[in-house]
Write a protein that holds these residues in place. Structure first.
Motif, PDB file in Angstrom:
ATOM      1  N   ASP A  21       0.839  -1.202   0.000  1.00  0.00           N
ATOM      2  CA  ASP A  21       0.000   0.000   0.000  1.00  0.00           C
ATOM      3  C   ASP A  21       0.878   1.259   0.000  1.00  0.00           C
ATOM      4  OD1 ASP A  21      -2.706   1.320   0.447  1.00  0.00           O
ATOM      5  OD2 ASP A  21      -1.557   2.063   2.171  1.00  0.00           O
ATOM      6  N   LYS A  22       1.927   1.228   0.832  1.00  0.00           N
ATOM      7  CA  LYS A  22       2.860   2.370   0.901  1.00  0.00           C
ATOM      8  C   LYS A  22       3.475   2.656  -0.466  1.00  0.00           C
ATOM      9  CE  LYS A  22       5.143   1.727   5.193  1.00  0.00           C
ATOM     10  NZ  LYS A  22       6.437   1.317   5.768  1.00  0.00           N
ATOM     11  N   ALA A  23       3.733   1.565  -1.219  1.00  0.00           N
ATOM     12  CA  ALA A  23       4.390   1.705  -2.528  1.00  0.00           C
ATOM     13  C   ALA A  23       3.377   2.025  -3.635  1.00  0.00           C
ATOM     14  CB  ALA A  23       5.157   0.431  -2.853  1.00  0.00           C
ATOM     15  N   GLY A  24       2.104   2.179  -3.259  1.00  0.00           N
ATOM     16  CA  GLY A  24       1.101   2.600  -4.246  1.00  0.00           C
ATOM     17  C   GLY A  24       0.404   1.461  -4.976  1.00  0.00           C
ATOM     18  N   HIS A  25       0.610   0.227  -4.532  1.00  0.00           N
ATOM     19  CA  HIS A  25      -0.078  -0.905  -5.174  1.00  0.00           C
ATOM     20  C   HIS A  25      -1.464  -1.102  -4.549  1.00  0.00           C
ATOM     21  CE1 HIS A  25       3.530  -2.036  -7.315  1.00  0.00           C
ATOM     22  NE2 HIS A  25       4.230  -2.068  -6.196  1.00  0.00           N
ATOM     23  N   SER A  26      -2.355  -1.747  -5.336  1.00  0.00           N
ATOM     24  CA  SER A  26      -3.666  -2.140  -4.799  1.00  0.00           C
ATOM     25  C   SER A  26      -3.624  -3.634  -4.526  1.00  0.00           C
ATOM     26  CB  SER A  26      -4.775  -1.875  -5.816  1.00  0.00           C
ATOM     27  OG  SER A  26      -4.767  -0.527  -6.165  1.00  0.00           O
ATOM     28  N   VAL A  27      -4.331  -4.052  -3.480  1.00  0.00           N
ATOM     29  CA  VAL A  27      -4.270  -5.482  -3.137  1.00  0.00           C
ATOM     30  C   VAL A  27      -5.660  -6.098  -3.064  1.00  0.00           C
ATOM     31  CG1 VAL A  27      -2.168  -5.137  -1.774  1.00  0.00           C
ATOM     32  CG2 VAL A  27      -4.379  -5.213  -0.631  1.00  0.00           C
ATOM     33  N   VAL A  28      -5.711  -7.399  -3.265  1.00  0.00           N
ATOM     34  CA  VAL A  28      -6.884  -8.196  -2.937  1.00  0.00           C
ATOM     35  C   VAL A  28      -6.365  -9.487  -2.302  1.00  0.00           C
ATOM     36  CG1 VAL A  28      -7.043  -8.950  -5.355  1.00  0.00           C
ATOM     37  CG2 VAL A  28      -8.936  -9.396  -3.832  1.00  0.00           C
ATOM     38  N   VAL A  29      -7.039  -9.906  -1.235  1.00  0.00           N
ATOM     39  CA  VAL A  29      -6.580 -11.075  -0.479  1.00  0.00           C
ATOM     40  C   VAL A  29      -7.539 -12.244  -0.664  1.00  0.00           C
ATOM     41  CG1 VAL A  29      -6.257 -11.982   1.875  1.00  0.00           C
ATOM     42  CG2 VAL A  29      -5.375  -9.717   1.279  1.00  0.00           C
ATOM     43  N   VAL A  30      -6.971 -13.412  -0.948  1.00  0.00           N
ATOM     44  CA  VAL A  30      -7.736 -14.667  -0.918  1.00  0.00           C
ATOM     45  C   VAL A  30      -7.111 -15.551   0.156  1.00  0.00           C
ATOM     46  CG1 VAL A  30      -8.269 -16.813  -2.153  1.00  0.00           C
ATOM     47  CG2 VAL A  30      -8.478 -14.628  -3.327  1.00  0.00           C
ATOM     48  N   ASP A  31      -7.912 -15.962   1.119  1.00  0.00           N
ATOM     49  CA  ASP A  31      -7.390 -16.804   2.208  1.00  0.00           C
ATOM     50  C   ASP A  31      -8.548 -17.651   2.723  1.00  0.00           C
ATOM     51  OD1 ASP A  31      -6.318 -17.660   4.853  1.00  0.00           O
ATOM     52  OD2 ASP A  31      -4.765 -16.153   4.497  1.00  0.00           O
ATOM     53  N   ASN A  32      -8.287 -18.900   3.076  1.00  0.00           N
ATOM     54  CA  ASN A  32      -9.363 -19.730   3.644  1.00  0.00           C
ATOM     55  C   ASN A  32      -9.364 -19.695   5.174  1.00  0.00           C
ATOM     56  OD1 ASN A  32      -7.206 -21.301   4.314  1.00  0.00           O
ATOM     57  ND2 ASN A  32      -7.828 -23.122   3.164  1.00  0.00           N
ATOM     58  N   LEU A  33      -8.457 -18.888   5.739  1.00  0.00           N
ATOM     59  CA  LEU A  33      -8.372 -18.671   7.198  1.00  0.00           C
ATOM     60  C   LEU A  33      -8.068 -19.955   7.972  1.00  0.00           C
ATOM     61  CD1 LEU A  33     -11.317 -16.092   7.699  1.00  0.00           C
ATOM     62  CD2 LEU A  33      -8.914 -15.630   7.217  1.00  0.00           C
ATOM     63  N   VAL A  34      -7.454 -20.935   7.310  1.00  0.00           N
ATOM     64  CA  VAL A  34      -7.123 -22.178   8.012  1.00  0.00           C
ATOM     65  C   VAL A  34      -6.089 -21.930   9.109  1.00  0.00           C
ATOM     66  CG1 VAL A  34      -5.350 -22.932   6.351  1.00  0.00           C
ATOM     67  CG2 VAL A  34      -6.543 -24.629   7.696  1.00  0.00           C
ATOM     68  N   ASN A  35      -5.249 -20.906   8.922  1.00  0.00           N
ATOM     69  CA  ASN A  35      -4.248 -20.590   9.952  1.00  0.00           C
ATOM     70  C   ASN A  35      -4.184 -19.090  10.242  1.00  0.00           C
ATOM     71  OD1 ASN A  35      -2.246 -21.535  11.775  1.00  0.00           O
ATOM     72  ND2 ASN A  35      -0.650 -20.728  10.432  1.00  0.00           N
ATOM     73  N   SER A  36      -5.323 -18.419  10.105  1.00  0.00           N
ATOM     74  CA  SER A  36      -5.320 -16.968  10.336  1.00  0.00           C
ATOM     75  C   SER A  36      -6.718 -16.507  10.699  1.00  0.00           C
ATOM     76  CB  SER A  36      -4.824 -16.235   9.083  1.00  0.00           C
ATOM     77  OG  SER A  36      -5.560 -16.670   7.953  1.00  0.00           O
ATOM     78  N   LYS A  37      -6.800 -15.221  11.017  1.00  0.00           N
ATOM     79  CA  LYS A  37      -8.085 -14.647  11.436  1.00  0.00           C
ATOM     80  C   LYS A  37      -8.369 -13.414  10.581  1.00  0.00           C
ATOM     81  CE  LYS A  37      -8.985 -16.839  15.526  1.00  0.00           C
ATOM     82  NZ  LYS A  37      -8.018 -17.875  15.415  1.00  0.00           N
ATOM     83  N   GLU A  38      -9.640 -13.214  10.265  1.00  0.00           N
ATOM     84  CA  GLU A  38     -10.012 -12.038   9.484  1.00  0.00           C
ATOM     85  C   GLU A  38      -9.691 -10.758  10.260  1.00  0.00           C
ATOM     86  OE1 GLU A  38     -13.931 -12.383   7.792  1.00  0.00           O
ATOM     87  OE2 GLU A  38     -13.761 -10.427   6.806  1.00  0.00           O
ATOM     88  N   GLU A  39      -9.646 -10.869  11.586  1.00  0.00           N
ATOM     89  CA  GLU A  39      -9.311  -9.723  12.435  1.00  0.00           C
ATOM     90  C   GLU A  39      -7.970  -9.089  12.006  1.00  0.00           C
ATOM     91  OE1 GLU A  39     -10.889  -7.981  14.484  1.00  0.00           O
ATOM     92  OE2 GLU A  39      -9.358  -6.941  15.648  1.00  0.00           O
ATOM     93  N   ALA A  40      -7.037  -9.927  11.548  1.00  0.00           N
ATOM     94  CA  ALA A  40      -5.742  -9.381  11.107  1.00  0.00           C
ATOM     95  C   ALA A  40      -5.964  -8.372   9.978  1.00  0.00           C
ATOM     96  CB  ALA A  40      -4.818 -10.505  10.648  1.00  0.00           C
ATOM     97  N   LEU A  41      -6.873  -8.700   9.067  1.00  0.00           N
ATOM     98  CA  LEU A  41      -7.120  -7.805   7.930  1.00  0.00           C
ATOM     99  C   LEU A  41      -7.847  -6.535   8.383  1.00  0.00           C
ATOM    100  CD1 LEU A  41      -8.074 -10.400   5.174  1.00  0.00           C
ATOM    101  CD2 LEU A  41      -5.901  -9.196   5.468  1.00  0.00           C
ATOM    102  N   ARG A  42      -8.737  -6.679   9.375  1.00  0.00           N
ATOM    103  CA  ARG A  42      -9.413  -5.479   9.905  1.00  0.00           C
ATOM    104  C   ARG A  42      -8.370  -4.535  10.501  1.00  0.00           C
ATOM    105  NH1 ARG A  42     -13.939  -9.061  10.807  1.00  0.00           N
ATOM    106  NH2 ARG A  42     -13.112  -9.914  12.746  1.00  0.00           N
ATOM    107  N   ARG A  43      -7.392  -5.125  11.152  1.00  0.00           N
ATOM    108  CA  ARG A  43      -6.354  -4.282  11.769  1.00  0.00           C
ATOM    109  C   ARG A  43      -5.434  -3.648  10.718  1.00  0.00           C
ATOM    110  NH1 ARG A  43      -4.735  -7.037  17.469  1.00  0.00           N
ATOM    111  NH2 ARG A  43      -6.854  -7.491  18.157  1.00  0.00           N
ATOM    112  N   VAL A  44      -5.166  -4.406   9.658  1.00  0.00           N
ATOM    113  CA  VAL A  44      -4.374  -3.819   8.563  1.00  0.00           C
ATOM    114  C   VAL A  44      -5.145  -2.634   7.985  1.00  0.00           C
ATOM    115  CG1 VAL A  44      -3.459  -4.204   6.243  1.00  0.00           C
ATOM    116  CG2 VAL A  44      -3.133  -5.945   7.998  1.00  0.00           C
ATOM    117  N   SER A  45      -6.462  -2.786   7.824  1.00  0.00           N
ATOM    118  CA  SER A  45      -7.297  -1.685   7.293  1.00  0.00           C
ATOM    119  C   SER A  45      -7.144  -0.442   8.164  1.00  0.00           C
ATOM    120  CB  SER A  45      -8.776  -2.080   7.290  1.00  0.00           C
ATOM    121  OG  SER A  45      -8.983  -3.137   6.400  1.00  0.00           O
ATOM    122  N   LYS A  46      -7.094  -0.671   9.472  1.00  0.00           N
ATOM    123  CA  LYS A  46      -6.936   0.442  10.410  1.00  0.00           C
ATOM    124  C   LYS A  46      -5.590   1.144  10.178  1.00  0.00           C
ATOM    125  CE  LYS A  46      -7.968   0.760  15.321  1.00  0.00           C
ATOM    126  NZ  LYS A  46      -8.187  -0.078  16.511  1.00  0.00           N
TER     127      LYS A  46
END
Ligand code: NAD
Ligand code: WQD
Length: 338
Positions: A21-46
């Motif tokens: 994001d800092k470098a000006g790119h746009s991202v989209v994430v695909v994850d099945n959350l088998v080893n992660s939490k959507e909360e991580a992405l909410r915090r990245v948004s913050k």
């Protein structure tokens, strides 16, 4: 560029979103959350002040993945998705081979059908096995991997190399990560392992906060300065920045690129314990235990190729890593499960 991050909700992926994001790119994430939490992405948004587009899907789900490519015009993929626990991979080899191999096969096929031929792959120092030389350069022969997880990384490197060889329109960057630790300085995101940590730093931070009684140091009779295992720890934010540099190489149409991402410095287990204590003014009780099967004495890299060709080098030192790991643990005693 529009970048797809498979496994982008995980430890390294979530930190990489911020650098992209800092470098000006746009991202989209695909994850099945088998080893992660959507909360991580909410915090990245913050942290970045904008929503992170997220599709909860398995990379092996061809239709779901194809839909993502149709909806977003993906220029390049950073392929983090994979199962990564060394010990578990020995107990469940089929699950590891099935997930890591098939996810990559489906991804590469969907990419090619959608005309996207740019990929950065999360590889690992594990492909060197017990390294033939220290510091490890990229020309060091790949070694015998003692576990199915490592085998998937080594085999997938070969698959990607062959794909690029057969069709030189592909740009393939294999990034061999050494030992990522640390966390974003905000303390909002960091490493959030399930259950008892396998890796050193989360075990140290959980001991420091009182979840674990003491750290077990796996062996003090290795042929190293203090007898404990030596590794190349790298701050996860430095690692994240390495992906931005790799994307620049892709934009220059690099073809195949293989890079070690490490600092080039080796620290023993006791060095890390001491650095952690100094950086944070805390005591970490530890006991010496037997060697852990499959461990090697020393593993650190020569990161000169990444500096010369990608213009990337690590900025943070071991105390920064220890401070930021602790900052995340302290602010999130139970990880993302508040
Ligand atoms: P992580 O487990 O935090 O992230 C991986 C993500 O992939 C997770 O969010 C998980 O839910 C997702 N995932 C797994 N299989 C999937 C599938 N089939 N479909 C969709 N999503 C899937 O791990 P990490 O530490 O962020 O590592 C990222 C990558 O880097 C992995 O490929 C790992 O093997 C590699 N790597 C990690 C380290 C390390 O020490 N952390 C070192 C070298 C290489
Ligand atoms: C580091 C050092 C341990 C825990 C693993 C994977 C590798 C890569 C990175 C993905 C070693 C010692 C550890 C503990 C200890 N991952 N240790 N007590 O083994 O270098 O690499 O993660 O690709 O593939 O194998 O990392 O953090 O587990 O161990 O003494 O409770 O700490 O023996 O010397 P490792 P680690």
């Amino acid at each position: 560029m529009q970048i797809l991050l498979t496994g982008g909700a995980g430890y390294i992926g979530s930190h990489t979103i911020i650098e992209l994001d800092k470098a000006g790119h746009s991202v989209v994430v695909v994850d099945n959350l088998v080893n992660s939490k959507e909360e991580a992405l909410r915090r990245v948004s913050k942290i970045i002040g904008k929503q992170v587009p997220f599709i909860k899907a398995d990379v092996r789900d061809r239709e779901a993945l194809d839909k993502v490519f149709k909806q977003y015009k993906i220029d390049a993929v950073i392929h983090f998705a994979g199962l990564k626990a060394v010990g578990e991979s020995c107990e469940k080899p089929l699950e590891y081979y099935e997930n890591n191999m098939n996810a990559t096969f489906v991804l590469l096929d969907v990419m090619r059908k959608n005309g996207c031929k740019n990929i950065i792959f999360s590889s690992s120092a594990t492909v060197y096995g017990d390294p033939a030389q220290i510091p490890i350069t990229e020309s060091c022969p790949k070694g015998h991997c003692t576990n199915p997880y490592g085998q998937t990384k080594s085999m997938l490197e070969e698959v990607l190399i062959d794909v690029q060889k057969a069709d030189p329109e592909w740009n393939v960057v294999l990034l061999r990560y050494f030992n990522p630790i640390g966390a974003h300085k905000s303390g909002l995101i960091g490493e959030n392992p399930n259950g008892i940590p396998n890796n050193l730093m989360p075990y140290i931070t959980q001991t420091a906060i009182g979840i674990r009684k003491e750290l077990g140091v796996f062996g003090n009779d290795y042929d190293t300065p203090d007898g404990t295992g030596v590794r190349d720890y790298i701050h996860v934010c430095d690692l994240a920045a390495g992906h931005v540099a790799a994307l620049q190489a892709i934009q220059r149409k690099c073809g195949l690129g293989i890079y070690n991402l490490g600092t080039g410095h080796g620290y023993s287990v006791l060095d890390v314990v001491n650095a952690f204590q100094t950086a944070n003014g805390l005591k970490v009780p530890y006991v010496i235990k037997p060697r852990r099967p499959g461990d090697i004495a020393t593993c650190y890299c020569n990161p000169a190729k990444a500096k010369a060709e990608l213009g990337w080098e690590a900025q943070y030192g071991i105390e920064d890593m220890c401070r930021d790991s602790w900052n995340f643990q302290k602010n999130n005693p139970k990880g993302y499960e508040e």
